[in-house]
Design a protein around this motif. Structure first.
Motif, mmCIF file in Angstrom:
data_model
loop_
_atom_site.group_PDB
_atom_site.id
_atom_site.type_symbol
_atom_site.label_atom_id
_atom_site.label_comp_id
_atom_site.label_asym_id
_atom_site.label_seq_id
_atom_site.Cartn_x
_atom_site.Cartn_y
_atom_site.Cartn_z
ATOM 1 N N TYR A 40 0.730 -1.208 -0.106
ATOM 2 C CA TYR A 40 0.141 -0.312 0.383
ATOM 3 C C TYR A 40 0.854 1.232 -0.652
ATOM 4 O O TYR A 40 0.543 2.326 -0.335
ATOM 5 C CB TYR A 40 -0.539 -0.041 1.079
ATOM 6 C CG TYR A 40 -0.306 0.163 2.402
ATOM 7 C CD1 TYR A 40 -0.113 1.363 2.884
ATOM 8 C CD2 TYR A 40 -0.684 -0.964 3.193
ATOM 9 C CE1 TYR A 40 0.737 0.856 4.506
ATOM 10 C CE2 TYR A 40 0.086 -1.364 4.412
ATOM 11 C CZ TYR A 40 0.523 -0.079 4.618
ATOM 12 O OH TYR A 40 0.553 0.411 6.483
ATOM 13 N N HIS A 69 0.775 2.036 -3.345
ATOM 14 C CA HIS A 69 -0.537 2.935 -4.060
ATOM 15 C C HIS A 69 0.092 3.794 -3.762
ATOM 16 O O HIS A 69 -1.190 4.911 -4.481
ATOM 17 C CB HIS A 69 -1.170 1.413 -3.256
ATOM 18 C CG HIS A 69 -1.344 -0.123 -3.820
ATOM 19 N ND1 HIS A 69 -1.781 -1.179 -3.371
ATOM 20 C CD2 HIS A 69 -0.265 -0.198 -4.444
ATOM 21 C CE1 HIS A 69 -1.984 -2.252 -3.283
ATOM 22 N NE2 HIS A 69 -0.851 -2.176 -4.369
ATOM 23 N N LYS A 70 0.093 4.275 -2.533
ATOM 24 C CA LYS A 70 0.196 5.549 -2.042
ATOM 25 C C LYS A 70 0.422 6.522 -2.629
ATOM 26 O O LYS A 70 0.367 7.831 -3.348
ATOM 27 C CB LYS A 70 0.050 5.982 -0.593
ATOM 28 C CG LYS A 70 -0.365 7.193 -0.023
ATOM 29 C CD LYS A 70 -0.365 7.163 1.904
ATOM 30 C CE LYS A 70 -1.357 6.558 2.229
ATOM 31 N NZ LYS A 70 -1.081 6.750 3.951
ATOM 32 N N GLY A 120 -4.811 6.247 3.517
ATOM 33 C CA GLY A 120 -5.932 5.398 3.638
ATOM 34 C C GLY A 120 -7.144 5.616 4.230
ATOM 35 O O GLY A 120 -7.245 6.881 4.832
ATOM 36 N N ASN A 128 -6.837 2.057 -4.381
ATOM 37 C CA ASN A 128 -6.802 -0.088 -4.109
ATOM 38 C C ASN A 128 -6.911 -0.606 -5.589
ATOM 39 O O ASN A 128 -7.388 -0.640 -5.604
ATOM 40 C CB ASN A 128 -7.902 0.133 -3.266
ATOM 41 C CG ASN A 128 -7.656 0.582 -1.690
ATOM 42 O OD1 ASN A 128 -7.318 0.272 -0.906
ATOM 43 N ND2 ASN A 128 -8.653 2.013 -2.020
ATOM 44 N N GLU A 175 -2.275 -6.306 0.141
ATOM 45 C CA GLU A 175 -1.351 -4.723 -0.374
ATOM 46 C C GLU A 175 -1.466 -4.788 1.547
ATOM 47 O O GLU A 175 -0.143 -3.530 2.321
ATOM 48 C CB GLU A 175 -2.279 -3.512 -0.357
ATOM 49 C CG GLU A 175 -3.466 -2.908 0.682
ATOM 50 C CD GLU A 175 -3.962 -1.825 0.231
ATOM 51 O OE1 GLU A 175 -3.701 -1.375 -0.609
ATOM 52 O OE2 GLU A 175 -5.167 -1.324 1.128
ATOM 53 N N ARG A 176 -1.237 -4.824 2.633
ATOM 54 C CA ARG A 176 -1.410 -4.740 3.654
ATOM 55 C C ARG A 176 -0.188 -6.374 4.209
ATOM 56 O O ARG A 176 0.590 -5.706 5.443
ATOM 57 C CB ARG A 176 -2.759 -5.238 4.907
ATOM 58 C CG ARG A 176 -3.933 -4.059 4.627
ATOM 59 C CD ARG A 176 -3.795 -3.829 5.400
ATOM 60 N NE ARG A 176 -3.800 -3.640 6.703
ATOM 61 C CZ ARG A 176 -3.354 -1.861 6.992
ATOM 62 N NH1 ARG A 176 -3.692 -1.004 5.941
ATOM 63 N NH2 ARG A 176 -2.882 -1.460 7.894
#
Length: 540
Positions: free
Chosen positions: A102, A105-106, A352, A381, A505-506
């Motif tokens: 993530y 992704h951010k 998030g 996401n 993603e985590r």
């Protein structure tokens, strides 16, 4: 690469209501994302505010100078000096090997929204990634997960500190770090790209003094062609720029706390859980002992002063620190957004799910500073779907939505129930009941002879039952082996897409995929995305 939009439920109720438009936005935020003119309105508001643009630009330049600034980054640094330039900002802690997926992704969300709004507004919009190097929660950034025996296993970098140093002050030992990185890559398996990736990591580690260096060099390597600007929240040059804002935060500390508590009370009345834990004596700033490298949360002492474990300050003493040594102060979850908004001309903040919830609790605190919080835009996401995994899903008749909502285990259990040998189960139950009855009859009679046998008889009964279970499980396991190929498909799909019953993603680190698809980050970053609050399934 093919990308499909999916509609998935959010695990955070507030975030779900926010993205679906069920919130009355004015009660929680200053801007409504459903307003077609939201970014135009925000841009106009920013043009009426003053920022230390040149100082900020130079702070970023100095921080990024060791990264070998390319032309695109240089242009954005220079653009930030201009009065008409604004920024899309997002941030994250400095995770090793960049941390979970993530994080990228951010960054991709920041880059994509900045690119879109630059075209839409016909104004210069630069992407900025704010590295939370001032955080002291080492346990959040010191590990990655690897796949072991079909399950995610945490693998931590070997470092221990009894204190609470900022992550930016945690050094990296080259030999230890290289050994750790090689162990991670060994778990991924060797591909045509493995040696080049490890070689690249060694070169980056050679020039990295600490966690933030390592993180920044990785992010710059991936995103420099898109002009992503990086800054560490604990950077001493940025701290100098923040001096006056710290002064205001110290003076208004009781009011900031009261404003947040008031907003939290309102949010609770609307049926939502609070996202920020704080007491009525919170000062919402940290004091950092530059000698002992110890970060301590300040509290109000009720008499106009401030306390931290083993220390106390008058307001005048803390104001002096803010003026002459601001590097000894840092923000917490409440004041960091206020500081970010004071320093940067923020067109939008990429958040998030958890961040959106806690920003909503800061609305009145922003108003206390006569500022509006920026539009809070949920980050993109993604779930990365490898072709063999997609084929497994087709074979199993599972949809990607099923897997991403945690239904794989349920489907697997249903399949296991379906393939059970009915005769084996019936005979086992009959044998179990017969043995239990026979043992009960025998025990009853034996106890009439010698009551002291009771503990031995109970233990004997347990041993017999365990042996029966052992034989049953062996037979059942042999039956399952006939279907092991199918069972492994269920397990592979879950491990890749929803590992440990958590979003991909985590858990998984980008290098898990880069080991097979070395240009993955660039391919994701170059695409334009619709910020429509839908999940992006990326078929590799």
């Amino acid at each position: 690469m093919e990308i499909k939009d999916l509609v998935l439920p959010s695990i955070n109720q507030f975030a779900s209501d926010y993205t679906s438009g069920r919130l009355k936005t004015d009660n929680f935020f200053h801007y409504d994302l459903n307003d077609e003119k939201v970014y135009e309105k925000r841009y106009s508001e920013l043009m009426n505010r003053q920022f230390y643009r040149t100082e900020l630009s130079e702070a970023i330049r100095e921080f990024m100078r060791p990264l070998e600034i390319n032309e695109r980054v240089h242009q954005n640094i220079e653009a930030l000096k201009e009065a008409g330039t604004v920024a899309v900002v997002g941030g994250q802690q400095a995770g090793l090997l960049s941390g979970p997926l993530y994080t990228i992704h951010k960054a991709i969300s920041v880059i994509s929204l900045a690119r879109q709004q630059e075209k839409a507004l016909n104004k210069k919009v630069v992407p900025v990634f704010w590295i939370a190097g001032e955080d002291h929660d080492y346990q959040e950034v010191n590990h990655v997960y690897i796949l072991k025996n079909g399950r995610p296993e945490k693998t931590s970098y070997p470092y221990y500190s009894a204190g609470k140093p900022m992550v930016s002050d945690i050094g990296l030992d080259y030999e230890t770090a290289v050994s750790w990185v090689e162990r991670i890559f060994e778990s991924y398996g060797e591909t045509d790209h493995t040696n080049a990736l490890i070689s690249g990591m060694k070169e980056i580690l050679k020039n990295s003094r600490n966690f933030v260096d390592f993180f920044a060099r990785l992010m710059h390597e991936w995103f420099k062609e898109y002009g992503l600007l990086l800054i560490d929240a604990s950077d001493i040059r940025l701290r100098g720029l923040e001096s006056g804002y710290f002064t205001t935060m110290i003076k208004k500390a009781p009011e900031i706390t009261a404003a947040v508590l008031e907003q939290q009370e309102f949010i609770a009345s609307e049926g939502y859980k609070k996202a920020i834990e704080m007491s009525g004596n919170a000062a919402n700033l940290f004091y950092y002992d530059l000698t002992d490298k110890e970060r301590s949360l300040l509290e109000l002492d009720g008499r106009g002063g401030f306390t931290a474990p083993g220390q106390s300050f008058t307001e005048a003493e803390l104001l002096h620190i803010a003026e002459t040594g601001p590097e000894a102060l840092s923000n917490n979850v409440v004041t960091r957004p206020l500081m970010q908004e004071s320093v940067f001309p923020v067109l939008a903040f990429i958040a998030g799910p958890g961040e959106a919830a806690y920003w909503a609790e800061l609305k009145k605190a922003f108003e206390l500073f006569e500022m509006k919080m920026p539009p809070i835009v949920p980050r993109l996401n993604f779930t990365l779907v490898e072709r063999p995994i997609a084929a497994d899903l087709d074979d199993l008749g599972l949809s990607l939505e099923d897997v991403l909502t945690g239904k794989t285990d349920e489907s697997l259990q249903q399949f296991i129930e379906k393939i059970k040998d009915e005769n084996l189960e019936n005979l086992y139950q009959h044998m179990l009941e017969s043995v239990q009855k026979a043992h009960a009859d025998f025990s009853s009679h034996a106890l009439t002879i010698d009551a002291a046998l009771e503990p031995l008889l109970k233990k004997n009964q347990e041993l017999i039952q365990k042996q029966l279970e052992f034989i049953h499980d062996k037979a059942d396991g042999a039956n399952r082996m006939k279907y092991s190929i199918i069972i492994r498909k269920y397990e592979r799909a879950a491990a890749s897409l929803y590992p440990g019953n958590s979003p991909q993603e985590r858990i998984w680190n980008p290098f898990y995929f880069l080991n097979k698809y070395p240009d993955l980050v660039q391919k994701l970053a170059e695409k334009d995305y619709e910020f429509n609050n839908k999940h992006k399934a990326v078929y590799l």
